[in-house]
Design an enzyme around this catalytic site. Sequence first.
Site, PDB file in Angstrom:
ATOM      1  N   ASP A 145      32.278  41.485  41.686  1.00 26.55           N
ATOM      2  CA  ASP A 145      33.482  40.703  41.979  1.00 26.55           C
ATOM      3  C   ASP A 145      33.126  39.243  42.309  1.00 26.55           C
ATOM      4  O   ASP A 145      32.005  38.943  42.713  1.00 26.55           O
ATOM      5  CB  ASP A 145      34.204  41.281  43.207  1.00 26.55           C
ATOM      6  CG  ASP A 145      35.007  42.535  42.875  1.00 26.55           C
ATOM      7  OD1 ASP A 145      35.056  42.940  41.699  1.00 26.55           O
ATOM      8  OD2 ASP A 145      35.594  43.105  43.817  1.00 26.55           O
ATOM      9  N   ARG A 195      35.235  39.514  33.510  1.00 28.40           N
ATOM     10  CA  ARG A 195      36.613  39.706  33.968  1.00 28.40           C
ATOM     11  C   ARG A 195      37.150  38.324  34.357  1.00 28.40           C
ATOM     12  O   ARG A 195      36.582  37.656  35.230  1.00 28.40           O
ATOM     13  CB  ARG A 195      36.632  40.626  35.192  1.00 28.40           C
ATOM     14  CG  ARG A 195      38.030  40.764  35.803  1.00 28.40           C
ATOM     15  CD  ARG A 195      37.980  41.368  37.211  1.00 28.40           C
ATOM     16  NE  ARG A 195      37.379  42.684  37.238  1.00 28.40           N
ATOM     17  CZ  ARG A 195      36.871  43.242  38.345  1.00 28.40           C
ATOM     18  NH1 ARG A 195      36.894  42.591  39.490  1.00 28.40           N
ATOM     19  NH2 ARG A 195      36.325  44.434  38.298  1.00 28.40           N
TER      20      ARG A 195
HETATM   21  C1  LIG Z   1      41.463  43.922  37.978  1.00 24.69           C
HETATM   22  C2  LIG Z   1      41.506  42.714  38.860  1.00 24.69           C
HETATM   23  C3  LIG Z   1      40.365  42.338  39.533  1.00 24.69           C
HETATM   24  C4  LIG Z   1      40.365  41.188  40.327  1.00 24.69           C
HETATM   25  N1  LIG Z   1      39.186  40.771  40.888  1.00 24.69           N
HETATM   26  C5  LIG Z   1      39.184  39.600  41.557  1.00 24.69           C
HETATM   27  C6  LIG Z   1      37.967  39.035  42.028  1.00 24.69           C
HETATM   28  O1  LIG Z   1      36.873  39.585  41.855  1.00 24.69           O
HETATM   29  N2  LIG Z   1      38.024  37.855  42.707  1.00 24.69           N
HETATM   30  C7  LIG Z   1      39.203  37.186  42.910  1.00 24.69           C
HETATM   31  O2  LIG Z   1      39.191  36.101  43.498  1.00 24.69           O
HETATM   32  N3  LIG Z   1      40.376  37.717  42.489  1.00 24.69           N
HETATM   33  C8  LIG Z   1      40.386  38.886  41.820  1.00 24.69           C
HETATM   34  N4  LIG Z   1      41.582  39.387  41.369  1.00 24.69           N
HETATM   35  C9  LIG Z   1      42.876  38.819  41.865  1.00 24.69           C
HETATM   36  C10 LIG Z   1      43.349  37.677  41.022  1.00 24.69           C
HETATM   37  O3  LIG Z   1      42.499  36.565  41.200  1.00 24.69           O
HETATM   38  C11 LIG Z   1      44.785  37.277  41.400  1.00 24.69           C
HETATM   39  O4  LIG Z   1      44.805  36.879  42.725  1.00 24.69           O
HETATM   40  C12 LIG Z   1      45.816  38.364  41.204  1.00 24.69           C
HETATM   41  O5  LIG Z   1      45.534  39.126  40.061  1.00 24.69           O
HETATM   42  C13 LIG Z   1      47.234  37.765  41.033  1.00 24.69           C
HETATM   43  O6  LIG Z   1      47.244  36.906  39.916  1.00 24.69           O
HETATM   44  P1  LIG Z   1      47.983  37.225  38.523  1.00 24.69           P
HETATM   45  O7  LIG Z   1      47.052  36.797  37.441  1.00 24.69           O
HETATM   46  O8  LIG Z   1      48.384  38.620  38.464  1.00 24.69           O
HETATM   47  O9  LIG Z   1      49.167  36.214  38.446  1.00 24.69           O
HETATM   48  P2  LIG Z   1      50.363  35.872  39.437  1.00 24.69           P
HETATM   49  O10 LIG Z   1      50.978  34.637  38.879  1.00 24.69           O
HETATM   50  O11 LIG Z   1      49.911  35.862  40.846  1.00 24.69           O
HETATM   51  O12 LIG Z   1      51.341  37.094  39.243  1.00 24.69           O
HETATM   52  C14 LIG Z   1      52.050  37.347  38.045  1.00 24.69           C
HETATM   53  C15 LIG Z   1      53.033  38.470  38.301  1.00 24.69           C
HETATM   54  O13 LIG Z   1      52.327  39.674  38.612  1.00 24.69           O
HETATM   55  C16 LIG Z   1      52.936  40.376  39.677  1.00 24.69           C
HETATM   56  N5  LIG Z   1      52.047  40.325  40.861  1.00 24.69           N
HETATM   57  C17 LIG Z   1      50.928  39.584  41.018  1.00 24.69           C
HETATM   58  N6  LIG Z   1      50.349  39.807  42.209  1.00 24.69           N
HETATM   59  C18 LIG Z   1      51.148  40.692  42.830  1.00 24.69           C
HETATM   60  C19 LIG Z   1      51.074  41.318  44.102  1.00 24.69           C
HETATM   61  N7  LIG Z   1      50.080  41.067  44.963  1.00 24.69           N
HETATM   62  N8  LIG Z   1      52.058  42.186  44.433  1.00 24.69           N
HETATM   63  C20 LIG Z   1      53.057  42.461  43.581  1.00 24.69           C
HETATM   64  N9  LIG Z   1      53.175  41.898  42.353  1.00 24.69           N
HETATM   65  C21 LIG Z   1      52.230  41.031  41.986  1.00 24.69           C
HETATM   66  C22 LIG Z   1      54.238  39.680  39.920  1.00 24.69           C
HETATM   67  O14 LIG Z   1      55.200  40.244  39.069  1.00 24.69           O
HETATM   68  C23 LIG Z   1      53.935  38.256  39.510  1.00 24.69           C
HETATM   69  O15 LIG Z   1      55.068  37.521  39.160  1.00 24.69           O
HETATM   70  C24 LIG Z   1      41.584  40.479  40.515  1.00 24.69           C
HETATM   71  C25 LIG Z   1      42.737  40.868  39.839  1.00 24.69           C
HETATM   72  C26 LIG Z   1      42.702  41.947  39.001  1.00 24.69           C
HETATM   73  C27 LIG Z   1      43.948  42.318  38.258  1.00 24.69           C
END
Ligand SMILES: Cc1cc2nc3c(=O)[nH]c(=O)nc-3n(C[C@H](O)[C@H](O)[C@H](O)COP(=O)(O)OP(=O)(O)OC[C@H]3O[C@@H](n4cnc5c(N)ncnc54)[C@H](O)[C@@H]3O)c2cc1C
Length: 319
Positions: A145, A195
């Site tokens: 991560d 990722r």
């Molecule tokens: C498989 C995976 C691994 C990850 N690993 C890391 C990592 O190693 N390091 C790191 O810094 N980050 C990690 N993340 C988190 C990532 O950086 C984001 O903070 C998170 O995925 C929200 O961003 P988004 O791209 O979904 O977009 P956003 O613009 O935040 O969300 C888009 C849409 O998705 C839905 N959504 C998003 N988040 C939420 C929530 N918390 N609750 C409910 N609905 C939500 C909503 O419908 C929102 O409108 C990971 C995410 C995923 C999916």
Amino acid sequence: MAFSGLLRPAVLAASRSPRIERTITRMPVTKKVVDRFVAGETEDAAVSTTSALLRSGRLVTIDYLGEDTTDLDRAQGTVAHYLRLLSALSKGRAEDDQPVRPLEVSLKLSALGQSLPRNGYAIAREHAHQICTAARDAGIWVTIDAEDHTTTDSTLAIVRELRLDFPWLGTVLQAYLKRTEEDCRMFAGTGSRIRLCKGAYREPAKVAYQSRAAVDESYARCLRVLMEGKGYPMVATHDPALIDEALRYVHETGRSSGDFEFQMLHGIRDAEQRRLVAAGHALRVYVPYGDQWYGYFMRRLAERPANIAFFLRSFGRNR
Ligand SMILES: Cc1cc2nc3c(=O)[nH]c(=O)nc-3n(C[C@H](O)[C@H](O)[C@H](O)COP(=O)(O)OP(=O)(O)OC[C@H]3O[C@@H](n4cnc5c(N)ncnc54)[C@H](O)[C@@H]3O)c2cc1C
């Protein structure tokens, strides 16, 4: 908009406050909200959630929660925990030589000792090596991560070293960091598994884009680099616009469903996860478990004002 702009940094600051952690984790009502995002506190809970996801056609990556360890015993305890988990996951599995592994574990190097004051780098690398060795024997992938930007150089250096022994080892790049487009170029070669996510920590403007639009534009640029490269992109987002963008790049670059995967978090956009699987795409769910859920939970709250509202409303319901 202004409300969420103010709230996100405040919640992310609280995610690193031991005092607020003590308060929030002791409130009985918190647990109910946590359950939406975390599979449970035990290994059995993680294994059972994993089995159900695999039966539904989804791939899984399991994360044993914990981060920012400042104590060697605790880091060693985390390694022992992963080794037990890998042994439990490998039991009863048929010999598996599929190019895309259905099971993966995710590791945070800060939970393995990266931030220990003496030899943190070497300790975390050695601990990750032990876990990768057990994972290789169990036919399970590993992805490291990404944490806050002060750890990025050290994490990517450890990943490069480990990839000499475990060429399938994946890692995470965060589109909100200004350096990431260049990192994507460095990691877009054959065999590399990246990722790509937006990024979940509180970062200064010196190193990270601050506006949602700038982060989304950076994500699209980084994704293009990975899709045009020779590696295996892992598109970790719930954002519908970026999912469409990914499908457009897939079409343009002639990738097939075994050449990339989508990834989403446990408990978020379940219907969309199922829709992508039904459309023939590979989709992996990140399943966190364990009792050290505080930092992870607060980052999920910070991502969405609606989650904070839900958390606050649950007080009213439980008074
Ligand atoms: C498989 C995976 C691994 C990850 N690993 C890391 C990592 O190693 N390091 C790191 O810094 N980050 C990690 N993340 C988190 C990532 O950086 C984001 O903070 C998170 O995925 C929200 O961003 P988004 O791209 O979904 O977009 P956003 O613009 O935040 O969300 C888009 C849409 O998705 C839905 N959504 C998003 N988040 C939420 C929530 N918390 N609750 C409910 N609905 C939500 C909503 O419908 C929102 O409108 C990971 C995410 C995923 C999916």
